[in-house]
Design a protein around this motif. Structure first.
Motif: not given
Length: 171
Positions: A142-171
């Motif tokens: 497991n990888l437990v994250l305390w900081r994540w988002g769009r920043g260069a040091s903690s980049r995490l991107t949801l894979i939802d190419d077909e927008d199945r979960l609806g518009p992405a909400k900012p973290s």
């Protein structure tokens, strides 16, 4: 010594949080092995099967939403490094201690949660740790994250190419 995790991560979410797969809200509300209540955390796994085991540790398989992320996370504490773990005052037995929830009741914070606070204060974005879910083996991670988002040091991107979960909400 910190490492950089680069690759895919998986989460098996309670459907209540499916529309907010980047939030870490459940862990923040209830606390977890590696985050006390009030500290957001995103618990992810390096394999789909590990994610499913983690999300369904008690009883029968419950409704679950499976998501995948692309991750590039710097400053990850690797608990598989036994010398770094020992320097932090831990070993695998202490990480796996099943009484961590009881510790939160008696002392207000589990020993593993204190380790998380220490690592966060030292600038770590996350913790790579073996899964302790029922049926998990030594390679289930497991990888437990305390900081994540769009920043260069903690980049995490949801894979939802077909927008199945609806518009992405900012973290």
């Amino acid at each position: 010594m910190a490492l950089t995790y680069f690759g895919k991560l998986y989460r098996a979410l309670n459907p209540v949080y499916a529309r907010e797969p980047m939030s870490g809200r459940g862990a923040e509300l209830y606390g977890g092995r590696f985050n006390p209540k009030g500290v957001p955390a995103l618990y992810a796994s390096t394999s789909v099967l590990t994610a499913l085991r983690e999300a369904n540790q008690v009883g029968n398989l419950q409704p679950t939403t499976l998501v995948c992320y692309r991750a590039e996370i710097e400053m990850v504490f690797d608990t598989r490094d036994t010398s770094a773990l020992a320097a932090a005052g831990f070993d695998e037995t202490a990480l796996a201690d099943p009484t961590w929830r009881d510790q939160t009741t008696t002392t207000g914070e589990a020993r593993t949660q204190r380790l998380a606070r220490q690592l966060i204060a030292e600038g770590y974005n996350g913790l790579l740790v073996r899964s302790f879910a029922k049926g998990a083996g030594p390679g289930d991670t497991n990888l437990v994250l305390w900081r994540w988002g769009r920043g260069a040091s903690s980049r995490l991107t949801l894979i939802d190419d077909e927008d199945r979960l609806g518009p992405a909400k900012p973290s």
